[in-house]
Design a protein around this motif. Structure first.
Motif, mmCIF file in Angstrom:
data_model
loop_
_atom_site.group_PDB
_atom_site.id
_atom_site.type_symbol
_atom_site.label_atom_id
_atom_site.label_comp_id
_atom_site.label_asym_id
_atom_site.label_seq_id
_atom_site.Cartn_x
_atom_site.Cartn_y
_atom_site.Cartn_z
ATOM 1 N N VAL A 32 11.329 -16.315 -1.803
ATOM 2 C CA VAL A 32 12.229 -15.593 -1.318
ATOM 3 C C VAL A 32 13.187 -15.149 -2.376
ATOM 4 N N ILE A 48 14.993 -4.438 -1.504
ATOM 5 C CA ILE A 48 13.817 -4.857 -1.985
ATOM 6 C C ILE A 48 14.383 -5.013 -0.009
ATOM 7 N N LYS A 52 11.295 -2.768 -2.981
ATOM 8 C CA LYS A 52 9.766 -3.610 -3.521
ATOM 9 C C LYS A 52 9.494 -3.838 -1.516
ATOM 10 N N TYR A 87 7.978 -6.240 0.526
ATOM 11 C CA TYR A 87 6.788 -8.206 0.466
ATOM 12 C C TYR A 87 6.373 -8.159 2.100
ATOM 13 N N GLY A 88 5.166 -8.885 1.646
ATOM 14 C CA GLY A 88 4.441 -8.865 3.331
ATOM 15 C C GLY A 88 2.968 -9.130 3.275
ATOM 16 N N SER A 89 2.980 -8.986 4.896
ATOM 17 C CA SER A 89 1.937 -8.637 4.944
ATOM 18 C C SER A 89 1.731 -8.199 6.365
ATOM 19 N N LYS A 145 -0.243 -2.601 7.203
ATOM 20 C CA LYS A 145 -0.525 -2.085 5.226
ATOM 21 C C LYS A 145 -1.136 -1.145 5.135
ATOM 22 N N CYS A 186 4.374 -4.940 -2.578
ATOM 23 C CA CYS A 186 4.432 -6.484 -3.485
ATOM 24 C C CYS A 186 3.291 -7.312 -3.119
ATOM 25 N N GLY A 187 3.051 -7.392 -1.328
ATOM 26 C CA GLY A 187 1.849 -8.325 -1.114
ATOM 27 C C GLY A 187 2.930 -9.236 -0.508
ATOM 28 N N VAL A 188 1.853 -10.730 -0.077
ATOM 29 C CA VAL A 188 2.975 -12.201 0.359
ATOM 30 C C VAL A 188 3.945 -12.270 -0.757
ATOM 31 N N THR A 189 4.644 -13.170 -0.518
ATOM 32 C CA THR A 189 5.621 -13.873 -1.453
ATOM 33 C C THR A 189 6.066 -15.246 -0.225
ATOM 34 N N ILE A 194 11.490 -8.093 3.294
ATOM 35 C CA ILE A 194 11.001 -8.951 3.027
ATOM 36 C C ILE A 194 10.871 -9.196 4.639
#
Length: 80
Positions: A79, A19, A47, A49-51, A55, A73-76, A21
């Motif tokens: 965490v 992962i 995976k 995660y972020g924007s 992209k 996976c986009g924003v989260t 992020i």
């Protein structure tokens, strides 16, 4: 910015999911290297995660390398 994540003191479940992020800024974060490395790690999944501005660039790298084991996976905010 960083975040606080509680240490896991119990039994750790082993899996082959990596992962990342972060902000999707390839010039600083070099996601392209991690994505391309996944060609040699076919039994692992990545995976991300972020924007951010890169992209579409990262999506194209995934498509060009025909990688089924990489997912944006986009924003989260969750965490842990």
């Amino acid at each position: 910015h960083s975040c606080e994540i509680e240490l896991l003191n119990g039994i750790k479940k082993k899996n082959k999911t990596l992962i990342m992020i972060a902000r999707l800024d390839n010039e600083q974060k070099r996601f392209d290297l991690a994505i391309k490395a996944m060609k040699n790690l076919s039994d692992f999944n990545l995976k991300i995660y972020g924007s951010g501005r890169d992209k579409e660039l990262l999506e194209n790298i995934i498509l060009e390398n025909n990688l089924k084991n990489v997912e944006l996976c986009g924003v989260t905010n969750n965490v842990d």
